[in-house]
Scaffold this active site. Structure first.
Site, PDB file in Angstrom:
ATOM      1  N   HIS A 293      -6.988  -4.929  10.248  1.00 49.42           N
ATOM      2  CA  HIS A 293      -6.876  -4.260   8.978  1.00 49.42           C
ATOM      3  C   HIS A 293      -5.423  -4.922   7.981  1.00 49.42           C
ATOM      4  CE1 HIS A 293      -4.711  -0.431   8.600  1.00 49.42           C
ATOM      5  NE2 HIS A 293      -3.876  -1.147   9.192  1.00 49.42           N
TER       6      HIS A 293
ATOM      7  N   GLU B   2      -9.292  -1.495   5.230  1.00 42.99           N
ATOM      8  CA  GLU B   2     -10.324  -1.118   6.478  1.00 42.99           C
ATOM      9  C   GLU B   2     -11.729  -2.195   6.393  1.00 42.99           C
ATOM     10  OE1 GLU B   2      -8.505  -0.050   8.423  1.00 42.99           O
ATOM     11  OE2 GLU B   2      -7.530   2.247   7.918  1.00 42.99           O
TER      12      GLU B   2
ATOM     13  N   ASP C 285       1.403  -1.291   0.323  1.00 41.49           N
ATOM     14  CA  ASP C 285      -0.213  -0.143  -0.315  1.00 41.49           C
ATOM     15  C   ASP C 285       0.684   1.243   0.105  1.00 41.49           C
ATOM     16  OD1 ASP C 285       0.908  -0.478   3.006  1.00 41.49           O
ATOM     17  OD2 ASP C 285      -1.063  -0.462   3.216  1.00 41.49           O
TER      18      ASP C 285
ATOM     19  N   ASP D 184      -6.980  -1.958  13.942  1.00 47.92           N
ATOM     20  CA  ASP D 184      -8.659  -1.622  13.763  1.00 47.92           C
ATOM     21  C   ASP D 184      -8.805  -2.926  12.570  1.00 47.92           C
ATOM     22  OD1 ASP D 184      -7.931  -1.706  10.743  1.00 47.92           O
ATOM     23  OD2 ASP D 184      -8.957   0.423  10.448  1.00 47.92           O
TER      24      ASP D 184
HETATM   25  C1  GLP Z   1       0.110  -0.107   8.717  1.00 50.55           C
HETATM   26  C2  GLP Z   1      -0.016  -0.481   7.180  1.00 50.55           C
HETATM   27  C3  GLP Z   1      -0.881  -1.855   7.791  1.00 50.55           C
HETATM   28  C4  GLP Z   1      -0.179  -2.638   8.567  1.00 50.55           C
HETATM   29  C5  GLP Z   1      -0.175  -1.867   9.489  1.00 50.55           C
HETATM   30  C6  GLP Z   1       0.429  -1.852  10.726  1.00 50.55           C
HETATM   31  O1  GLP Z   1      -1.424   0.561   8.501  1.00 50.55           O
HETATM   32  N1  GLP Z   1      -0.533  -0.589   6.411  1.00 50.55           N
HETATM   33  O2  GLP Z   1      -0.280  -2.580   6.507  1.00 50.55           O
HETATM   34  O3  GLP Z   1       0.351  -3.875   9.465  1.00 50.55           O
HETATM   35  O4  GLP Z   1       0.889  -0.392   9.592  1.00 50.55           O
HETATM   36  O5  GLP Z   1       1.431  -0.536  11.328  1.00 50.55           O
HETATM   37  P1  GLP Z   1       2.405  -1.232  13.241  1.00 50.55           P
HETATM   38  O6  GLP Z   1       3.750  -1.732  12.714  1.00 50.55           O
HETATM   39  O7  GLP Z   1       3.545  -0.024  13.145  1.00 50.55           O
HETATM   40  O8  GLP Z   1       1.395  -1.524  14.595  1.00 50.55           O
END
Ligand code: GLP
Length: 280
Positions: A138, A143, A67, A136
């Site tokens: 995802h 989302e 993404d 959340d």
């Molecule tokens: C973002 C990314 C996700 C990732 C998430 C978790 O939202 N789009 O792909 O899994 O962050 O982030 P963290 O590892 O900082 O908790």
């Protein structure tokens, strides 16, 4: 789906990196799907170490990131392209032409998403997709209420996600882009193998929903239950609300696939242990 529990976040990340390294050694032109976020940083650090100290070769590897924020380009500090350059791309021998990311500044975002889907197909599909879990639930930026058959597209982010990711924007929620381009749940499910890495107590409740709860577009991580080859790697803290921990531990200790990653001797089988308990 299988769940592997490691004692600490560092060990969970190390196991994830070693699994990727094993796949890359077996198939040098591996098509590797990449994720961002704090959870992934130690995975990339370990891949860099394996490259520098053990000759892990990325020369033929092709990568696709999950993404990107809408409105951010590679020059923007907060972009995922920059994150990848910082943590992996500039530190191993990946050919820049083989590192694919979505362009959040593309003039036509729908065309950009279609281009990405086409490119993944032209590369023969993703062999192994690395995933994290958002607060959340995802995966990517899919989302709540993302269609479980969705393809790469633009999504509006939830206030919870904006908060979760504010740290990467100097703690300023107002600086986090409101929209993102993301591989769809359907795109992710087409990868040959998925590796979901989740660490930390704050993810324990949402992880339990994703892994052991009903499959629902409200928690897009739960769609991974549909995948024929999904390995979920967690630390003890994130595993705290899982109901099946005894079975998951037993799998890691006894299944041949994990033999090369085990350091401790196998535990007794769950059956034997419960018989003992009954007799006592
Ligand atoms: C973002 C990314 C996700 C990732 C998430 C978790 O939202 N789009 O792909 O899994 O962050 O982030 P963290 O590892 O900082 O908790």
């Amino acid at each position: 789906m299988e769940v592997i529990i490691r004692p600490t976040a560092a060990e969970a990340a190390r196991l994830t990196a070693r699994l990727i390294a094993r796949e890359l050694r077996a198939k040098p032109a591996l098509v590797l799907g990449l994720a961002t976020g704090r959870t992934m940083e130690p995975v990339y650090a370990e891949l860099v170490r394996l490259h520098r100290e053990e000759g892990l070769d990325f020369a033929l590897c092709r990568t696709f990131n999950l993404d990107e924020y809408v409105g951010l380009g590679p020059e923007d500090e907060g972009s995922y392209r920059r994150y990848m350059e910082r943590h992996l791309f500039s530190r191993v021998n990946l050919d820049p032409r083989n590192t694919h990311t979505l362009d959040g500044k593309a003039p036509d975002l729908a065309a950009e998403c279609a281009r990405y889907e086409r490119l993944i197909r032209e590369c023969g599909g993703i062999d192994i997709q690395l995933l994290g879990l958002g607060a959340d639930g995802h995966i990517g930026f899919n989302e709540p209420l993302s269609a479980l058959l969705s393809r790469t597209r633009e999504k509006a982010l939830t206030p919870q996600t904006l908060l979760q990711n504010a740290e990467l924007f100097g703690g300023r929620v107002d600086r986090v882009p409101r929209r993102a381009l993301t591989m769809g749940v359907g795109t992710i499910l087409e990868s040959r193998r998925c590796l979901l890495l989740v660490t930390g107590a704050e993810k324990a409740a949402i992880l339990a929903q994703a892994v052991e709860g009903p499959i629902t577009s409200m928690v897009t991580g739960s769609a991974l239950q549909l995948h024929p080859r999904c390995t979920v790697i967690v630390d003890e803290a994130a595993a705290m609300h899982l109901k099946g921990v005894e079975y998951y531990r037993w799998l890691f200790d006894n299944e041949p696939e994990w033999a090369e990653f085990r350091t401790a001797p196998p535990r007794a089988t769950p059956g034997r242990r419960s018989r003992k308990r009954r007799r006592a």
